[in-house]
Write a protein that holds these residues in place. Structure first.
Motif, PDB file in Angstrom:
ATOM      1  N   GLY A 177       0.765  -1.238   0.000  1.00 19.45           N
ATOM      2  CA  GLY A 177       0.000   0.000   0.000  1.00 19.45           C
ATOM      3  C   GLY A 177       0.796   1.288   0.000  1.00 19.45           C
ATOM      4  N   GLY A 178       2.106   1.236  -0.145  1.00 14.19           N
ATOM      5  CA  GLY A 178       2.879   2.473  -0.168  1.00 14.19           C
ATOM      6  C   GLY A 178       4.264   2.248  -0.727  1.00 14.19           C
TER       7      GLY A 178
ATOM      8  N   ARG B 210      -1.330   7.128  -2.964  1.00 15.77           N
ATOM      9  CA  ARG B 210      -2.219   6.881  -1.839  1.00 15.77           C
ATOM     10  C   ARG B 210      -3.329   7.926  -1.838  1.00 15.77           C
ATOM     11  NH1 ARG B 210       0.017   5.084   4.011  1.00 15.77           N
ATOM     12  NH2 ARG B 210       1.391   3.363   3.414  1.00 15.77           N
TER      13      ARG B 210
ATOM     14  N   ASP C 277      -4.463  10.466  -0.101  1.00 21.85           N
ATOM     15  CA  ASP C 277      -3.820  11.264   0.936  1.00 21.85           C
ATOM     16  C   ASP C 277      -3.974  12.726   0.541  1.00 21.85           C
ATOM     17  OD1 ASP C 277      -1.819  12.698   2.436  1.00 21.85           O
ATOM     18  OD2 ASP C 277      -0.723  10.825   2.727  1.00 21.85           O
TER      19      ASP C 277
ATOM     20  N   ASP D 199      -2.984   3.272   7.245  1.00 19.73           N
ATOM     21  CA  ASP D 199      -3.404   4.608   6.803  1.00 19.73           C
ATOM     22  C   ASP D 199      -4.920   4.739   6.865  1.00 19.73           C
ATOM     23  OD1 ASP D 199      -3.533   7.134   5.766  1.00 19.73           O
ATOM     24  OD2 ASP D 199      -2.974   6.578   3.722  1.00 19.73           O
TER      25      ASP D 199
ATOM     26  N   GLY E  42      -6.871   7.281   4.713  1.00 16.64           N
ATOM     27  CA  GLY E  42      -7.108   7.017   3.300  1.00 16.64           C
ATOM     28  C   GLY E  42      -8.564   6.748   2.973  1.00 16.64           C
TER      29      GLY E  42
END
Length: 437
Positions: A48-49, A237, A239, A273, A276
């Motif tokens: 995921g990142g 993401r 974000d 996160d 998100g």
């Protein structure tokens, strides 16, 4: 016990002819005195990142060179990750302050992780700790005789003092720190040995492997993108620092001039996160009823191959970040020869030097103008993409990042020599990396 991420096996020899040969040659020489050393990389999520993407490629290459290396994950509940997200944002300058309850939550979870770390980590020579989530563990594990490295991937150039004053006293236990840029080094950092190493992409990962164009277009048609229409994409993401709502506003300014233009916003929802999900819902609300805007996530099957296809087929990729540690998606996109409109933030400008790769912007209006300019001038866009590919090959591929790490490990081992260890059995054959192999 900490969870171990299974990353499989990789060979550095497969990068011959892709990454610069002199870097591959140097890796062989750097690793000679480090073979048999034990390393651990510690992070908060396996997917995921950018950190997880880097480690999934980097760890097997450590092992291929004879350094026995693991990737492990800290544990934490939802409340803990809500606090770490606040710390993440605060270190990038977001307003506010941590409550005493939030500090207690963070430290309580850290103590539990330190206990788990002690039970299975006594023999590591080097421990890399990635980002704020596990940052206090070096101070909470003083009896582990490892050389500790804090790798901060985010922009901490102007941290909110409330957050930095809470975290920084715990960083004194580190032997070294790595930041992407000199500007990111926060004030009063209690670590003396500071290195400046930008991240890198893996050209042989599923996300960056070359896809035949017919296959890439089939993949996009499968997820609802109409490949006969122009396409602008942002991959990140969900974000607020990535400014996806600003990308939507820029797209809406361009749409009247390119009526059939599509926008794809593709992002991963990661377990560390929780914010998100809020941003994802905001995007869904902001784009409701517009069939030419596609909100795509890992929850509906959009993974590495789909992102690869989006970056390969898109006419323009946007990364309009307001704060950015590096922005791996910029180099990923340039590797595929696609031009980028990037926010003038963090590590994005080093990937988009003047006349290379794309256009830097500061505002929604500038973003819209740059998108429209590149859509109307495909030959110029193609040339920028070609130059961007060459720039990434020279500076931002995984073997170069591995070289940086090994240089640091050799230095730390020279300051405090490693204990004798038997050579770890590996499949690595030094002859594979000799020039001309």
């Amino acid at each position: 016990m900490l969870d171990v991420v299974d990353v499989g096996k990789r060979s550095l020899a497969t990068y011959r002819g892709i990454a610069p040969g002199e870097i591959l040659d140097e890796l062989h020489h750097l690793s000679e005195d480090l073979r048999g050393a034990r390393c651990m990389h510690l992070s908060s999520t396996p997917y995921g990142g950018g950190v997880s993407e880097i480690l999934r490629s980097l760890i097997p290459l450590y092992n291929d060179l004879g350094l026995a290396t693991d990737w492990k994950l800290i544990h934490g509940d939802d409340t803990f990750f809500q606090v770490t997200k606040r710390i993440h944002n605060g270190l990038q300058g977001a307003p506010g302050e941590l409550t005493e309850s939030e500090k207690a939550t963070y430290l309580a979870n850290a103590q539990l992780n330190a206990h788990r770390l002690v039970t299975d980590s006594e023999n590591y020579d080097f421990i890399f700790v990635h980002d704020p989530q596990p940052a206090v563990l070096a101070a909470l594990s003083p009896h582990l005789d490892a050389r500790w490295i804090w790798r901060c991937h985010i922009d901490t150039s102007h941290p909110n003092p409330s957050f930095w004053d809470f975290l920084s006293p715990y960083l004194h236990a580190y032997d070294a720190a790595i930041f992407t840029m000199r500007e990111f080094i926060p004030p009063r950092l209690p670590i003396q040995d500071v290195r400046l190493y930008p991240p890198a992409i893996d050209p042989l990962s599923p996300k960056n492997h070359s896809l035949p164009e017919p296959l890439a277009r089939d993949v996009l048609e499968w997820i609802g993108i109409r490949t006969h229409r122009p396409l602008v994409t942002q991959v990140s993401r969900f974000d607020r620092w990535k400014d996806p709502l600003g990308v939507i506003r820029a797209y809406q300014r361009v749409r009247p001039h390119v009526p059939d233009l599509q926008l794809a916003l593709a992002g991963s929802l990661a377990m560390d996160d929780p914010e998100g999900w809020e941003v994802y819902e905001e995007l869904r609300d902001a784009t409701a009823g517009d069939s030419l805007i596609h909100i795509l996530t890992n929850l509906v099957g959009v993974g590495n191959i789909e992102v690869n296809a989006l970056q390969s087929v898109s006419d323009v990729v946007v990364q309009k970040s307001l704060r950015e540690g590096f922005g791996l998606v910029v180099s990923e996109t340039l590797w595929k020869g696609t031009p980028v409109v990037g926010g003038r933030a963090g590590g994005i400008p080093m990937q988009l030097p003047e006349g290379t790769g794309g256009v830097l912007v500061d505002t929604v209006e500038e973003c819209a103008e740059a998108m429209l300019h590149l859509l109307r001038r495909p030959d110029e866009a193609h040339l920028l993409g070609e130059r961007g590919h060459a720039h990434v090959r020279e500076h931002f591929l995984m073997p170069r990042m591995l070289r940086d790490h090994l240089r640091l490990l050799k230095h730390l081992a020279s300051v405090r020599p490693l204990p004798p260890r038997g050579i770890v059995p590996v499949s690595f054959n030094p002859a594979q990396l000799q020039k001309g192999a």
